[in-house]
Design a protein around this motif. Structure first.
Motif, mmCIF file in Angstrom:
data_model
loop_
_atom_site.group_PDB
_atom_site.id
_atom_site.type_symbol
_atom_site.label_atom_id
_atom_site.label_comp_id
_atom_site.label_asym_id
_atom_site.label_seq_id
_atom_site.Cartn_x
_atom_site.Cartn_y
_atom_site.Cartn_z
ATOM 1 N N SER A 194 0.832 -1.195 0.000
ATOM 2 C CA SER A 194 0.000 0.000 0.000
ATOM 3 C C SER A 194 0.872 1.253 0.000
ATOM 4 C CB SER A 194 -0.929 -0.005 1.215
ATOM 5 O OG SER A 194 -1.754 1.147 1.207
ATOM 6 N N ARG A 195 1.896 1.249 -0.844
ATOM 7 C CA ARG A 195 2.856 2.352 -0.840
ATOM 8 C C ARG A 195 2.992 3.006 -2.211
ATOM 9 N NH1 ARG A 195 7.703 -0.157 3.019
ATOM 10 N NH2 ARG A 195 6.446 -0.255 4.935
ATOM 11 N N GLY A 196 1.965 2.872 -3.019
ATOM 12 C CA GLY A 196 2.028 3.477 -4.333
ATOM 13 C C GLY A 196 1.802 4.973 -4.295
ATOM 14 N N VAL A 197 2.330 5.677 -5.301
ATOM 15 C CA VAL A 197 2.059 7.090 -5.505
ATOM 16 C C VAL A 197 1.770 7.263 -6.991
ATOM 17 C CG1 VAL A 197 4.531 7.571 -5.731
ATOM 18 C CG2 VAL A 197 2.948 9.447 -5.282
ATOM 19 N N ALA A 198 0.772 8.091 -7.322
ATOM 20 C CA ALA A 198 0.374 8.243 -8.720
ATOM 21 C C ALA A 198 0.100 9.698 -9.041
ATOM 22 C CB ALA A 198 -0.882 7.412 -9.003
ATOM 23 N N LEU A 199 0.534 10.131 -10.214
ATOM 24 C CA LEU A 199 0.063 11.398 -10.755
ATOM 25 C C LEU A 199 -1.385 11.220 -11.194
ATOM 26 C CD1 LEU A 199 3.172 12.516 -12.774
ATOM 27 C CD2 LEU A 199 1.912 14.009 -11.201
ATOM 28 N N HIS A 200 -2.170 12.289 -11.053
ATOM 29 C CA HIS A 200 -3.595 12.179 -11.383
ATOM 30 C C HIS A 200 -4.033 13.437 -12.134
ATOM 31 C CE1 HIS A 200 -7.747 10.873 -10.964
ATOM 32 N NE2 HIS A 200 -8.050 12.121 -10.654
ATOM 33 N N VAL A 201 -4.742 13.244 -13.229
ATOM 34 C CA VAL A 201 -5.282 14.340 -14.035
ATOM 35 C C VAL A 201 -6.737 14.025 -14.346
ATOM 36 C CG1 VAL A 201 -5.135 15.596 -16.207
ATOM 37 C CG2 VAL A 201 -3.030 14.917 -15.024
ATOM 38 N N ASP A 202 -7.613 15.023 -14.122
ATOM 39 C CA ASP A 202 -9.036 14.881 -14.448
ATOM 40 C C ASP A 202 -9.395 15.780 -15.625
ATOM 41 O OD1 ASP A 202 -9.867 13.056 -12.581
ATOM 42 O OD2 ASP A 202 -10.434 14.557 -11.086
ATOM 43 N N GLY A 203 -10.073 15.229 -16.624
ATOM 44 C CA GLY A 203 -10.800 15.998 -17.623
ATOM 45 C C GLY A 203 -9.999 16.812 -18.592
ATOM 46 N N GLY A 204 -8.786 16.433 -18.921
ATOM 47 C CA GLY A 204 -8.021 17.199 -19.907
ATOM 48 C C GLY A 204 -6.544 16.966 -19.732
ATOM 49 N N GLY A 205 -5.741 18.012 -19.967
ATOM 50 C CA GLY A 205 -4.301 17.871 -19.884
ATOM 51 C C GLY A 205 -3.653 19.028 -19.153
ATOM 52 N N VAL A 206 -2.404 18.819 -18.717
ATOM 53 C CA VAL A 206 -1.601 19.851 -18.070
ATOM 54 C C VAL A 206 -0.135 19.474 -18.278
ATOM 55 C CG1 VAL A 206 -1.540 18.717 -15.809
ATOM 56 C CG2 VAL A 206 -1.272 21.210 -15.957
ATOM 57 N N ARG A 207 0.726 20.474 -18.319
ATOM 58 C CA ARG A 207 2.154 20.215 -18.548
ATOM 59 C C ARG A 207 2.889 20.112 -17.212
ATOM 60 N NH1 ARG A 207 6.627 23.784 -19.403
ATOM 61 N NH2 ARG A 207 8.362 22.678 -20.409
ATOM 62 N N LEU A 208 3.579 18.982 -17.038
ATOM 63 C CA LEU A 208 4.464 18.807 -15.892
ATOM 64 C C LEU A 208 5.825 19.378 -16.256
ATOM 65 C CD1 LEU A 208 5.151 17.495 -13.100
ATOM 66 C CD2 LEU A 208 5.826 15.455 -14.386
ATOM 67 N N VAL A 209 6.236 20.428 -15.557
ATOM 68 C CA VAL A 209 7.538 21.042 -15.818
ATOM 69 C C VAL A 209 8.649 20.195 -15.209
ATOM 70 C CG1 VAL A 209 8.950 23.110 -15.502
ATOM 71 C CG2 VAL A 209 6.474 23.321 -15.888
ATOM 72 N N SER A 210 8.485 19.844 -13.935
ATOM 73 C CA SER A 210 9.511 19.034 -13.267
ATOM 74 C C SER A 210 8.884 18.307 -12.087
ATOM 75 C CB SER A 210 10.676 19.908 -12.781
ATOM 76 O OG SER A 210 10.222 20.839 -11.808
ATOM 77 N N LEU A 211 9.467 17.180 -11.764
ATOM 78 C CA LEU A 211 9.023 16.381 -10.618
ATOM 79 C C LEU A 211 10.240 15.688 -10.027
ATOM 80 C CD1 LEU A 211 6.997 14.876 -8.786
ATOM 81 C CD2 LEU A 211 6.685 13.224 -10.647
ATOM 82 N N ARG A 212 10.402 15.846 -8.726
ATOM 83 C CA ARG A 212 11.433 15.106 -7.992
ATOM 84 C C ARG A 212 10.790 14.455 -6.774
ATOM 85 N NH1 ARG A 212 16.681 18.330 -6.558
ATOM 86 N NH2 ARG A 212 15.179 19.819 -5.696
ATOM 87 N N ILE A 213 11.106 13.199 -6.557
ATOM 88 C CA ILE A 213 10.641 12.480 -5.370
ATOM 89 C C ILE A 213 11.870 12.044 -4.581
ATOM 90 C CG2 ILE A 213 9.389 10.497 -4.477
ATOM 91 C CD1 ILE A 213 7.620 10.577 -6.926
ATOM 92 N N HIS A 214 11.962 12.525 -3.342
ATOM 93 C CA HIS A 214 13.085 12.201 -2.458
ATOM 94 C C HIS A 214 12.605 11.204 -1.405
ATOM 95 C CE1 HIS A 214 14.952 15.843 -4.124
ATOM 96 N NE2 HIS A 214 13.857 16.512 -3.776
ATOM 97 N N GLU A 215 13.182 10.047 -1.369
ATOM 98 C CA GLU A 215 12.885 9.125 -0.281
ATOM 99 C C GLU A 215 13.618 9.597 0.970
ATOM 100 O OE1 GLU A 215 12.684 4.855 -1.427
ATOM 101 O OE2 GLU A 215 13.353 5.620 -3.383
#
Length: 626
Positions: free
Chosen positions: A439-460
């Motif tokens: 039960s440790r998942g993480v997800a990007l989520h978008v509703d009803g269209g689109g959007v631009r992801l400029v940057s994403l960093r995940i630090h454990e």
């Protein structure tokens, strides 16, 4: 005036814990055991941050308030300490309050090398307590006499130094004629003069009061007055009166802002070593089998000019970066519901930090963000979503900045903190993430269209626990580690027990040194100081007091190097000192001028310092190496 009693050894009423229980925050402070609520008396002194808090150490609900105590050298790694203020030892209702360092000894309370740490507590009047041993023990000033009283119900004193007037200032909440705070001044923390009252219906309990520069410009410094719920107004303070032209308060955090909610009774640290204003608050919704409540992660506060006026910002302190141990990153992705769902599907994370930036210019998505604690069936324990039509992040107002929205998310086992656009939005929540490994998942989520992801960093993020010693006073840097036997924290220091040899070793090593400490054999055979040891204590020197043989003994595996015959009594503390220079090792007993053992052995040239007990139980305290 006379002082009240002080406990010879403050209470340490906690059972051992590894801090790995389900829902226990791994980088959010929680008490080792019992109930906690409001942060109290936050201050910094000689490289150590002191976090006091409202506390019932004997139960999981609010009852009979004590002041709990934890310390840190970096605001991230906290160590539980013995009780600071205890009913029956310290007089009065030991409710919320403030603390300061009296570095100039304006109070005259200093009686040695340490500056007085002065704290304020009580209901329907304010009592003063102080420490002259760097926060280890506290005494009541003048038997707890109220140094300030006022009509109505009152509590929650906040005290700070006002440099322009060279006076201490105190605010106390009361309901005299309605909610508000009385302001007082003092030259010495002990005698107080009424200055003025600021009344406001919104201003309910636990006030805080601090200055912040607008947009970082110290020529435009304003004062911020807050209450327990995180509502605040910005204005001016001339040393006597606080004034503001705000008709209504703003809210600095959009969690559940009530007692027992996820953001309450925030307080900033006094006497910071830098110019930051750092705040911690009570998150009341987290609990487990042995504790209730936790503190928010320390946040640095600022004042920023926006289209709606000046607003408080909250952002995690930079020291959080110490916990980062692995980072994954993505850049320049056009997200749709389908591509968003796929991007992070291989991620399985426990405790972590998210830094994300989205370009909302031309975005057609109605909502976008993250689902957290994603389970095998796709359900999520929590969502962090931006609503492009309402322009809100998790319901908190947040206008895009330059067409972009940033999110910084702290995900812990029972805590969720979200910061939008560099702290203009702050949302603090308690959560109960499913502790199962799947039960440790993480997800990007978008509703009803689109959007631009400029940057994403995940630090454990690594756990922040286990770096300090709660009751063992020592000066060795680094961690101590159990090698063998049972080692626990008790009010008198470190307790070791074993049927054979038990070793507790520091990471710190030495070759030539003086190493000393107090050892007390509770029962059994021997208690000792260990030195020049390897990490598993398979090679070492050890100097002990042996009750069975009636000797002080210096030994290493395979050889008793030297002994000194003297009766050793269980229950009596002995001070052992070892002076090691090359192959020569001297052992001193009870601060005698001459060594009781003066021997030579060249088997081990250097190694770790540690403690040892053989076939019994022993207590150790005041361990020093130089």
């Amino acid at each position: 005036p006379t002082t009240g009693p002080t406990a010879a050894r403050p209470e340490f009423p906690y059972q051992p814990t590894t801090y790995t229980e389900p829902y226990r925050g791994q980088f959010h402070f929680s008490s080792q055991g019992g109930w906690m609520n409001d942060p109290n008396g936050l201050l910094h002194y000689k490289g150590t941050y002191h976090f006091f808090y409202q506390h019932n150490p004997h139960g999981l609900g609010w009852d009979t308030m004590h002041w709990g105590h934890a310390t840190s050298t970096d605001l991230v790694h906290w160590t539980q300490k013995p009780i600071a203020l205890e009913p029956g030892v310290h007089p009065g209702d030991l409710w919320s309050g403030a603390g300061v360092v009296d570095a100039a000894n304006t109070s005259g309370l200093r009686d040695g090398a340490e500056d007085p740490l002065v704290v304020f507590s009580g209901t329907n009047g304010v009592s003063v307590f102080y420490s002259t041993d760097a926060g280890r023990t506290f005494k009541a000033y003048d038997n707890g006499r109220k140094v300030v009283t006022m009509p109505g119900t009152s509590r929650d004193p906040k005290v700070l130094w006002h440099a322009p007037t060279k006076r201490w200032v105190m605010l106390v909440w009361s309901d005299e004629g309605g909610n508000g705070v009385n302001l007082y001044s003092s030259p010495d923390l002990l005698e107080w003069t009424f200055l003025s009252r600021y009344a406001a219906g919104w201003l309910f309990e636990c006030p805080d009061f601090f200055a912040l520069p607008v947009d970082g410009d110290r020529r435009r410094t304003k004062w911020v007055l807050t209450d327990a719920s995180g509502e605040y107004v910005v204005g001016d303070f001339d040393g006597t009166t606080f004034t503001t032209d705000w008709a209504e308060p703003q809210r600095m955090d959009h969690g559940t802002n009530h007692a027992g909610g996820s953001f309450y009774a925030g307080q900033v640290f006094n006497d910071m070593p830098d110019d930051r204003v750092v705040q911690m608050a009570w998150m009341g919704g987290n609990q487990g089998a042995t504790w209730t409540g936790n503190a928010s992660f320390p946040a640095v506060l600022g004042l920023r000019t926006t289209g709606d006026g000046v607003r408080v910002t909250r952002q995690p302190i930079k020291e959080l970066e110490k916990l980062r141990y692995r980072t994954s990153s993505w850049r320049g992705r056009r997200l749709t519901p389908t591509t968003a769902a796929k991007l992070l599907r291989d991620q399985s994370l426990d405790t972590y930090e998210v830094e994300a930036e989205f370009d909302v210019r031309g975005a057609t998505a109605e909502r976008f963000g993250f689902k957290l604690d994603v389970r095998p069936g796709g359900d999520a324990g929590s969502e962090v979503l931006y609503d492009t039509r309402a322009r809100t992040l998790m319901g908190a107002p947040l206008e895009p900045a330059g067409g972009r929205v940033t999110m910084r998310i702290l995900v812990d086992r029972g805590q969720l903190e979200v910061f939008g656009n560099d702290g203009l939005a702050s949302i603090t929540r308690n959560v109960s993430f499913d502790p199962r490994a799947d039960s440790r998942g993480v997800a990007l989520h978008v509703d009803g269209g689109g959007v631009r992801l400029v940057s994403l960093r995940i630090h454990e993020l690594a756990p922040a626990w286990g770096m300090g010693e709660p009751t063992l006073e020592h000066n060795l840097p680094g961690q101590w580690r159990v090698v063998s036997g049972s080692w626990t924290d008790v009010a008198d220091g470190k307790k070791g027990s074993a049927g054979g040899d038990a070793f507790y070793l520091s990471d710190h090593t030495g070759a030539d040194f003086t190493y000393e400490g107090d050892v007390r054999l509770v029962d059994g055979t021997a208690a000792a100081l260990t030195f020049r040891a390897d990490p598993r204590a398979e090679r070492h020197y050890t100097a002990n007091v042996d009750a069975e043989a009636g000797v002080v003994k210096l030994w290493r595996p395979g050889r008793d190097i030297a002994t000194y015959r003297t009766p050793i009594t269980a229950g009596r503390p002995y001070h052992l000192k070892v002076v090691a220079r090359g192959r020569n090792i001297k052992v001193y007993l009870d601060d005698r001028a001459e060594p009781v053992i003066d021997a030579n052995d060249d088997q081990y040239a250097s190694g770790r310092f540690g403690l040892n007990v053989f076939d019994g139980t022993a207590l150790f305290q005041n361990i020093r190496a130089s």
